[in-house]
Motif scaffolding. Sequence first.
Motif, mmCIF file in Angstrom:
data_model
loop_
_atom_site.group_PDB
_atom_site.id
_atom_site.type_symbol
_atom_site.label_atom_id
_atom_site.label_comp_id
_atom_site.label_asym_id
_atom_site.label_seq_id
_atom_site.Cartn_x
_atom_site.Cartn_y
_atom_site.Cartn_z
ATOM 1 N N LEU A 16 38.817 15.695 -26.764
ATOM 2 C CA LEU A 16 37.677 15.596 -25.859
ATOM 3 C C LEU A 16 36.722 14.532 -26.374
ATOM 4 O O LEU A 16 36.386 14.503 -27.566
ATOM 5 N N SER A 17 36.285 13.646 -25.476
ATOM 6 C CA SER A 17 35.299 12.636 -25.837
ATOM 7 C C SER A 17 34.496 12.248 -24.604
ATOM 8 O O SER A 17 35.073 11.939 -23.562
ATOM 9 N N ASN A 18 33.194 12.281 -24.721
ATOM 10 C CA ASN A 18 32.284 11.836 -23.650
ATOM 11 C C ASN A 18 32.611 12.454 -22.299
ATOM 12 O O ASN A 18 32.623 11.764 -21.281
ATOM 13 N N GLY A 19 32.903 13.740 -22.277
ATOM 14 C CA GLY A 19 33.159 14.435 -21.029
ATOM 15 C C GLY A 19 34.542 14.234 -20.443
ATOM 16 O O GLY A 19 34.798 14.613 -19.305
ATOM 17 N N VAL A 20 35.463 13.640 -21.208
ATOM 18 C CA VAL A 20 36.830 13.409 -20.738
ATOM 19 C C VAL A 20 37.803 14.080 -21.700
ATOM 20 O O VAL A 20 37.681 13.948 -22.918
ATOM 21 N N ILE A 21 38.760 14.821 -21.152
ATOM 22 C CA ILE A 21 39.835 15.427 -21.928
ATOM 23 C C ILE A 21 41.052 14.517 -21.808
ATOM 24 O O ILE A 21 41.496 14.217 -20.698
ATOM 25 N N TYR A 22 41.570 14.072 -22.940
ATOM 26 C CA TYR A 22 42.801 13.291 -22.989
ATOM 27 C C TYR A 22 43.901 14.236 -23.461
ATOM 28 O O TYR A 22 43.748 14.894 -24.499
ATOM 29 N N LEU A 36 41.365 13.779 -17.907
ATOM 30 C CA LEU A 36 40.788 14.739 -16.962
ATOM 31 C C LEU A 36 39.300 14.866 -17.209
ATOM 32 O O LEU A 36 38.849 14.852 -18.360
ATOM 33 N N GLN A 37 38.524 15.019 -16.139
ATOM 34 C CA GLN A 37 37.093 15.264 -16.283
ATOM 35 C C GLN A 37 36.903 16.667 -16.845
ATOM 36 O O GLN A 37 37.420 17.636 -16.293
ATOM 37 N N ALA A 38 36.168 16.781 -17.932
ATOM 38 C CA ALA A 38 35.970 18.081 -18.573
ATOM 39 C C ALA A 38 35.184 19.044 -17.683
ATOM 40 O O ALA A 38 35.444 20.241 -17.688
ATOM 41 N N ARG A 39 34.273 18.535 -16.881
ATOM 42 C CA ARG A 39 33.414 19.425 -16.092
ATOM 43 C C ARG A 39 34.149 20.135 -14.962
ATOM 44 O O ARG A 39 33.810 21.254 -14.612
#
Length: 93
Positions: A16-22, A36-39
Amino acid sequence: MIWQDKVNGSLSGTMLSNGVIYASVGDISGSAVYALQARDGGLLWSYPIGGTLYSDPILAGTTIYVGAGNGMVYALRADNGAVVWHYLTNVGV
């Protein structure tokens, strides 16, 4: 539960980095790296990779790095999944 997403294959690693899940996901028939967008779990991009992924995605600066069972190491742009470069090693080949 905030959200749930179903991707094809087994999850081999996430970061997870800056609201994005890789996430690196796949099986013997093929794999992919997903952003993917974490939110809300919204798909930002995916990049298909032949064979199994052998490493968790690693973010350094604006680049995601991942190693694959086809002997390749991939560098992908974190913002859109475009290939920056790839390198064929003799590992896994």
